[in-house]
Write an enzyme that holds these catalytic residues in place. Structure first.
Site, short mmCIF file in Angstrom:
data_model
loop_
_atom_site.label_atom_id
_atom_site.label_comp_id
_atom_site.label_asym_id
_atom_site.label_seq_id
_atom_site.Cartn_x
_atom_site.Cartn_y
_atom_site.Cartn_z
N GLN A 124 29.71 34.46 45.07
CA GLN A 124 30.92 35.28 45.04
C GLN A 124 31.72 35.07 46.33
OE1 GLN A 124 31.95 36.99 42.38
NE2 GLN A 124 33.77 37.79 43.38
N LYS B 119 30.18 41.16 36.18
CA LYS B 119 29.67 39.87 35.70
C LYS B 119 28.24 40.02 35.20
CE LYS B 119 32.73 37.18 38.70
NZ LYS B 119 32.95 36.35 39.90
N ASP C 33 31.24 28.17 38.40
CA ASP C 33 32.57 28.57 38.87
C ASP C 33 33.51 27.37 38.96
OD1 ASP C 33 33.46 31.14 39.29
OD2 ASP C 33 32.39 31.39 41.18
N1 GUN Z 1 36.30 35.93 44.17
C1 GUN Z 1 37.41 36.28 43.48
N2 GUN Z 1 37.43 35.66 42.28
C2 GUN Z 1 36.30 34.92 42.21
C3 GUN Z 1 35.75 34.05 41.23
O1 GUN Z 1 36.31 33.81 40.14
N3 GUN Z 1 34.58 33.46 41.54
C4 GUN Z 1 33.96 33.68 42.72
N4 GUN Z 1 32.81 33.06 42.95
N5 GUN Z 1 34.42 34.46 43.66
C5 GUN Z 1 35.60 35.08 43.40
#
Ligand code: GUN
Length: 307
Positions: free
Chosen positions: A100, A56, A123
């Site tokens: 995350q 990311k 998110d």
């Molecule tokens: N953990 C697995 N996929 C994601 C996601 O799309 N966003 C976040 N914040 N954590 C994750």
């Protein structure tokens, strides 16, 4: 019989979307005198979370988004996480905040999500954004389902009256995916661990989205001929012959003999999730700077951005 399904190329779609976001980021910087900013919280040492966050941050830098990551040990208190979020909520140069997941068991994920300023919730996991998505209102939309919908609409722009089945009912994928498909006027069924006869339900699906995390779960005889199949699974499996690890989805590859279109793993939904995070960061940056999406070259409605 060899596989006949159209391979939906998520790498290609994500590259196109990132190019749009990069142009928007350059316009944002020219208009405001600063780059859009993304702030990330990463807790503990889960290897997959570290890999995702690294990807990311790298993609953010490539499109001209400045990012800042706060790493906490797995024993961090919920109060410390909430304190960091409060500081970023108040920071003018932070447009998007991402925590995350998963978080350690002693931290309440819903309380953490609720602490994020909904306008910075890139998110789309704050209850306000989840509620707006379920009411077809403009919102920050969770990245994975948003990416899935873009890939589906690339194959079939109009989903009116189609039967859609979503496997998995998580807050992060299954529920928002169902809400987005409903907003597109599909008839939606959500199947989960307690569902009776999931294969029967799947066989009626014109669109099948699977987000379960079980390699090879979806067999060819679960798939309706010519269905669109979107595989959200990211499963690490060991090859018995070579001993090497590789990443596979929830869909048995031989389902390509029955489906009309199928996303590969890797190279399907994964890159779209990250591209949608970058898109959401630009949408959030634009709205805090009171710039209309069109000023940045973005659509009002993020769902139709990739079209
Ligand atoms: N953990 C697995 N996929 C994601 C996601 O799309 N966003 C976040 N914040 N954590 C994750």
């Amino acid at each position: 019989m060899s596989g006949t399904a159209l391979r939906i190329d998520g790498n290609e779609a994500a590259a196109r979307l990132r190019a749009r976001v990069a142009q928007a980021a350059a316009k944002f910087a020219a208009l405001t005198g600063r780059k859009p900013g993304l702030a990330v919280i990463l807790v503990g040492d889960d290897p997959a979370s570290h890999v995702y966050v690294r990807s990311k941050l790298q993609r953010a830098a490539e499109v001209g988004i400045v990012s800042n990551v706060m790493r906490f040990p797995s024993g961090v208190s919920e109060a410390e996480i909430l304190g960091q979020i409060a500081a970023w909520n108040a920071a003018d140069d932070v447009d998007g905040i991402l925590v995350q997941l998963p978080l350690p068991d002693h931290v309440n994920t819903l309380r953490v999500m609720a602490a994020i300023d909904p306008d910075k919730d890139v998110d789309g996991l704050h209850a306000l954004n989840a509620g707006k998505v379920s009411q077809n209102a403009t919102a920050l939309v969770p990245c994975t389902p948003l990416g899935c919908l873009m890939l589906i609409k690339q194959v079939t722009p109009d989903l009116t009256g189609m039967n859609a089945v979503v496997l998995g009912s998580s807050n992060i994928v299954g529920k928002p995916m169902a809400a987005l498909l409903l907003a597109e006027r599909a008839t939606v069924t959500v199947a989960h661990i307690h569902t009776r006869d999931t294969p029967f339900l799947c066989r009626g699906a014109d669109i099948l989205v699977t987000a379960v995390g079980k390699p090879g779960l979806v067999r060819p005889d679960w798939v309706k001929p010519r269905a669109i199949v979107i595989d959200v699974g990211i499963n690490r499996v060991q090859d018995p012959a070579s001993g090497k690890f590789r990443i596979v989805g929830d869909v048995d590859p031989s389902a390509a003999q029955v489906a009309g279109a199928l996303t590969p793993v890797p190279g399907g939904v994964g890159p779209m999730t990250i591209a949608c995070l970058l898109l959401n960061t630009l949408q959030a940056a634009g709205s805090t700077a009171r710039l209309a999406p069109a000023t940045l070259g973005l659509a009002d409605d993020p769902i139709n951005q990739a079209a």
